[in-house]
Design an enzyme around this catalytic site. Structure first.
Site, mmCIF file in Angstrom:
data_model
loop_
_atom_site.group_PDB
_atom_site.id
_atom_site.type_symbol
_atom_site.label_atom_id
_atom_site.label_comp_id
_atom_site.label_asym_id
_atom_site.label_seq_id
_atom_site.Cartn_x
_atom_site.Cartn_y
_atom_site.Cartn_z
ATOM 1 N N THR A 13 1.283 -15.122 -39.772
ATOM 2 C CA THR A 13 2.277 -15.499 -38.773
ATOM 3 C C THR A 13 1.560 -15.863 -37.480
ATOM 4 O O THR A 13 0.395 -15.523 -37.295
ATOM 5 C CB THR A 13 3.260 -14.351 -38.517
ATOM 6 O OG1 THR A 13 2.528 -13.211 -38.039
ATOM 7 C CG2 THR A 13 4.003 -13.975 -39.785
ATOM 8 N N GLU B 174 8.192 -15.051 -43.825
ATOM 9 C CA GLU B 174 8.350 -13.938 -44.753
ATOM 10 C C GLU B 174 9.267 -14.250 -45.944
ATOM 11 O O GLU B 174 9.417 -13.423 -46.835
ATOM 12 C CB GLU B 174 8.906 -12.725 -44.006
ATOM 13 C CG GLU B 174 7.969 -12.113 -42.981
ATOM 14 C CD GLU B 174 7.990 -12.820 -41.622
ATOM 15 O OE1 GLU B 174 7.363 -12.316 -40.672
ATOM 16 O OE2 GLU B 174 8.638 -13.891 -41.504
ATOM 17 N N LYS C 141 20.978 -10.215 -22.075
ATOM 18 C CA LYS C 141 22.029 -9.240 -21.762
ATOM 19 C C LYS C 141 22.337 -9.287 -20.270
ATOM 20 O O LYS C 141 21.558 -8.832 -19.435
ATOM 21 C CB LYS C 141 21.602 -7.825 -22.176
ATOM 22 C CG LYS C 141 22.757 -6.842 -22.241
ATOM 23 C CD LYS C 141 22.330 -5.545 -22.889
ATOM 24 C CE LYS C 141 23.534 -4.623 -23.124
ATOM 25 N NZ LYS C 141 23.137 -3.366 -23.804
#
Length: 537
Positions: A177, A324, A434
């Protein structure tokens, strides 16, 4: 009755029987038939044996997208060894880490990447043999001790190699990755997993009646680096289909357009940034791209980019998966009754993640793994099961356990699914913003802002805010002659009024920038952007 193991060599039976004279093309330099490529794969196996390579040895490759890479895709795993595809976009330090961590003992190296390996060769004690790949006849001078040149290495073997049967659960490939969080992590796949992915993804890609489909008369050219997740597994699929393949080498807009035009390429796959580059180059050069089909993945497909492609006659649709997951989990293919791509609803479907391909169990779950309703509204983390998903990260039991918590692979993506099975990704877990306790999707904001006149590229991140906790920051690359910030503000308000994004999106701040940092595979690197702009407002 003897068993029939699912090995990558089995993918060659059908094309050799039905399409042995079909072409595999490398740039404007070489044409080979399927039969010739398979013969070269046999000599590759014989060369590995002559050099004393053993089953389960790891053989690394650094090359551009080429016929050579395709040969590596098959010959190395068919020999019983493990193909390690090196991400050439990583830093030299990261490349050294991945080569050492994978325990690679041999490196097939394109001449363009010699300087990288020269800079770290002292850190690579495990690499015992080097094979250089050169498009030119002369091999460059180097401090590396090359054992052979690729074409000579194959030519030295007069006979092929008998690729025997072995356990289908033998490891076939490994790669790493991109390492946006800590050191790169290695994922790995067996022969069985790759064959099953080939069959399921191939079935999905060829299933539609008309559009968003590949077929046996197509001409294929990858526009995703072959070091990245098996080029999405598509080379295995098109080899099984026996279709003409065109490999472009180093990506350059002029060469890509030339190959698309002269070789009559009809199907490809790439990330949105590369699609945009090709569309821009095609318009400037007056190249007609009608009839080209392209699957877009790696990051969200902006609706404005999809509309531009569709207006140019390109059959453009999204797909979704991870390193993955081998990688394909979903494809955004339409029902036959909804083939007008220019309606807002249809365009949204073409740009969403799509529907699960065969054998994929896809769920939306909350924090305690409770499945959420498929109503297009209930959101949660996307988790998956399928027979080809990686079993974990190489030599990293802690990260592997987190990846497979609750017996499902956790994608770290947030999304919803509608009653027809279409998956809509709203954000990455780590990228959602958020604001005053309310979640704001960076992807929804980006989709809104890409439609503003004068916006060339956009990335939205959350930055600390003393009052609200976080606020969205929109980083914009713009055409100064066309862009107005007031238009961007009005666009956000319009999407809020529609109910597409929460009202706290109105707190979005705007910043014009010269460039937006990308990862090694062309994705926006939001971790790096957050680090750069993480000053409380």
């Amino acid at each position: 009755m003897t068993s029939y193991p699912l090995l990558l060599k089995q993918l060659w039976h059908t094309p050799l029987a039905n399409a042995a004279n079909q072409e595999i093309v490398y740039r404007d330099q070489l044409r080979l038939s399927y039969r010739q490529v398979y013969d070269r794969i046999g000599r590759f196996g014989a060369a590995l044996a002559a050099y004393g390579l053993q089953q389960n040895d790891v053989i690394a490759v650094m090359d551009h997208d080429s016929h050579r890479y395709l040969e590596c895709y098959f010959a190395i795993p068919m020999y019983g060894a493990t193909l390690m595809t090196v991400n050439t976009k990583l830093t030299p330090t990261q490349i050294a880490y991945t080569l050492n961590h994978s325990r690679a003992s041999m490196l097939l190296l394109h001449a363009d990447f010699i300087p990288i390996i020269e800079s770290i060769h002292a850190e690579l004690p495990g690499i015992q043999k080097y094979i250089v790949m050169a498009d030119e006849t002369a091999v460059p001078q180097s401090i590396l001790q090359f054992d052979n040149e690729y074409e000579c290495w194959l030519a030295d073997q007069k006979d092929g190699f008998n690729f025997g049967d072995f356990d289908e659960n033998t490891r076939a490939t490994t790669f790493y990755t991109t390492g946006t969080t800590g050191v790169p992590k290695g994922v790995y796949y067996t022969h069985r997993q790759l064959v099953l992915h080939t069959l399921a993804a191939g079935m999905a890609l060829t299933a539609p009646a008309a559009q968003q489909r590949f077929h046996s008369e197509d001409v294929y050219m990858p526009l995703t680096p072959m070091f990245h997740v098996h080029a999405w597994g598509i080379p295995y699929i098109v080899t099984l289909l026996g279709i003409k393949q065109v490999y472009p080498g180093r990506y350059a807009p002029d060469m890509l357009l030339r190959l698309i035009r002269e070789e009559q390429v009809t199907c490809s796959h790439c990330v949105p940034t590369l699609l945009k580059m090709i569309l821009t180059a095609a318009q400037a050069a007056g190249v007609d791209l009608r009839g080209w089909k392209v699957v877009i993945g790696g990051s969200a497909l902006p609706q404005v980019l999809a509309r531009q492609a569709l207006e140019m006659g390109i059959d453009c649709f999204a797909g979704y998966g991870l390193s993955e997951t081998a990688p394909i989990l979903t494809l955004a293919q339409l029902n036959a009754t909804a083939q007008d791509p220019m309606t807002d609803d249809t365009l949204a479907k073409l740009c969403c993640a799509g529907r699960a391909i065969p054998l994929v169990d896809l769920q939306i779950v909350d924090e305690v793994m409770q499945s959420q309703a498929h109503d297009g509204q209930s959101s949660g983390e996307i988790v998956a099961r399928a027979p080809w998903l990686t079993h974990g990260y190489l030599d990293n039991t802690e990260a592997s356990a987190a990846l497979w918590r609750g017996d499902y692979l956790h994608t770290q993506d947030i999304g919803t699914m509608d009653s027809n099975g279409y998956l809509y990704i709203t954000d990455r877990l780590k990228d959602v913003i958020k604001v005053a306790g309310e979640w704001v999707s960076s992807l929804e904001l980006e989709n809104a802002l890409t439609q503003v006149i004068g916006v060339k590229e956009v990335a939205v991140i959350g930055v600390p805010d003393k009052r609200w906790g976080e606020c969205p920051l929109a980083l914009l690359i713009v055409d100064n002659n066309l862009f107005k910030e007031s238009a961007a503000q009005e666009q956000v308000r319009l999407f809020v009024d529609r109910g597409s994004i929460p009202k706290h999106a109105l707190l979005t701040q705007f910043k014009q920038v010269e460039n937006i940092i990308k990862t090694s595979v062309g994705k926006i690197d939001k971790k790096a952007l957050r680090a750069e702009y993480a000053v409380a407002q």
